[in-house]
Design an enzyme around this catalytic site. Structure first.
Site, mmCIF file in Angstrom:
data_model
loop_
_atom_site.group_PDB
_atom_site.id
_atom_site.type_symbol
_atom_site.label_atom_id
_atom_site.label_comp_id
_atom_site.label_asym_id
_atom_site.label_seq_id
_atom_site.Cartn_x
_atom_site.Cartn_y
_atom_site.Cartn_z
ATOM 1 C CE LYS A 1 49.980 -47.226 10.591
ATOM 2 N NZ LYS A 1 49.341 -48.001 9.521
ATOM 3 C CE LYS B 1 48.432 -49.015 14.102
ATOM 4 N NZ LYS B 1 47.912 -49.722 12.923
#
Length: 328
Positions: A197, A249
């Site tokens: 992320k 992400k």
């Protein structure tokens, strides 16, 4: 004149032929809808930077859950928007906090049709907006945060969450939560590790959606967008700690990382088509610059093609309807 010996265009000649030889396909079951549920409202509140997305009241949330189930998507990822916040995110572990209330509702209403997933992170619940608790110098205290994540994991599992989305990017978070779950008898509750992320500029609209109170930035715990190998390293750590699924992400800016993780992972790999990706397409379409429906499907196919087994997308229900109508 020399004519081509190879004619790949033969396999593009008709819609039927293109459909037959397509290498990547989409199915509604591969789509997961993020949903925001806000405490203390009677009607849904539109998110201005994400046209078509709302902060749900409990009543509108219930209706949207059934719509999602009828669309045949794979699951929902729930985010709570509390009325009150504090330094340690107390609302995240309150049995009657908005996220746990919404989770119980979702599990009861559609738990047999959808995989009910919950965001396990403190940022929506802290008055400073960070994903963990702070030490006296105002820095993120990794290990103190793991204690809160363990408590949060137990609260969400007790509320009926089938999968906990560990999105805080604390070192050791998967192992810590897995240990807590197993020790309390929640061995069937799955963990989605947000393994790679990144500290991205494309989260901006999301912060409106969750009413973020963020002060500063998250660069000390989310990854540097310049780093590719680090994403693989983080994914390997989550796999070693027992993650059932790993996540990359954002999706759009990190398709190379997604492909890397998909190539090495022995568990499913998902990707999150984040709020900024959604907002850009909606804004361009609103100005007549792109074909909205084609852009939606193409963007999701690109994420699947890079290696995602499933995609979190705010177009989840709409995209599922397009697929059923043969638009992809």
């Amino acid at each position: 004149m020399t004519f081509p010996a190879h004619r790949p265009r033969r396999l593009r000649a008709t819609p039927a032929m293109r459909r037959l030889v397509a290498e990547t396909r989409l199915h509604p079951a591969e789509l997961i809808l993020p949903m925001f549920v806000r405490e203390g409202i009677d009607d849904p509140v539109p998110v201005s930077s994400m046209p078509g997305v709302v902060q749900h009241s409990l009543d509108s949330f219930r209706r949207a859950l059934h719509e999602a189930a009828e669309a045949g998507i794979g699951g929902v990822m729930l985010f709570g928007v509390p009325e009150e916040k504090d330094a340690v995110g107390s609302g995240a572990t309150d049995e009657f906090g908005i996220l746990n209330v919404a989770t119980r509702l979702a599990a009861a209403e559609v738990g047999d049709a959808l995989v009910v997933q919950t965001d396990l992170c403190l940022d929506e619940f802290t008055d400073h907006g960070h994903c963990g608790v702070l030490d006296p110098e105002g820095r993120i205290d990794n290990d103190a945060t793991l204690v809160r994540y363990r408590e949060m994991g137990l609260a969400q599992a007790a509320a009926g969450s089938a999968m906990l989305g560990l999105s805080g990017m604390m070192d050791g978070q998967v192992a810590a939560v897995r240990d807590a779950l197993d020790g309390a008898g929640f061995s069937d509750t799955a963990i989605l590790g947000y393994a790679a992320k990144y500290a991205s500029a494309f989260y901006g609209p999301f912060r409106e959606a969750v009413g973020s109170s963020l002060q500063g930035d998250r660069k000390t715990y989310q990854q540097d967008p310049a780093n590719r190998r680090e994403g693989l390293h983080e994914a390997a750590l989550d796999l070693g700690e027992g993650a059932d699924v790993v996540m990359v992400k954002p999706a759009m800016s990190f398709l190379d990382v997604l492909a890397d993780v998909a190539a090495m992972s022995d568990v499913p790999v998902w990707a999150y088509q984040v709020s900024g990706e959604y907002a850009m397409v909606e804004a361009a379409a609103a100005n007549g610059w792109i074909d909205r429906e084609r852009a939606i499907i193409e963007s999701i196919i690109g994420i699947r093609r890079a290696g995602a087994d499933a995609v979190l997308t705010y177009w989840g229900v709409e995209a599922a309807a397009m697929l059923k109508e043969g638009k992809a």
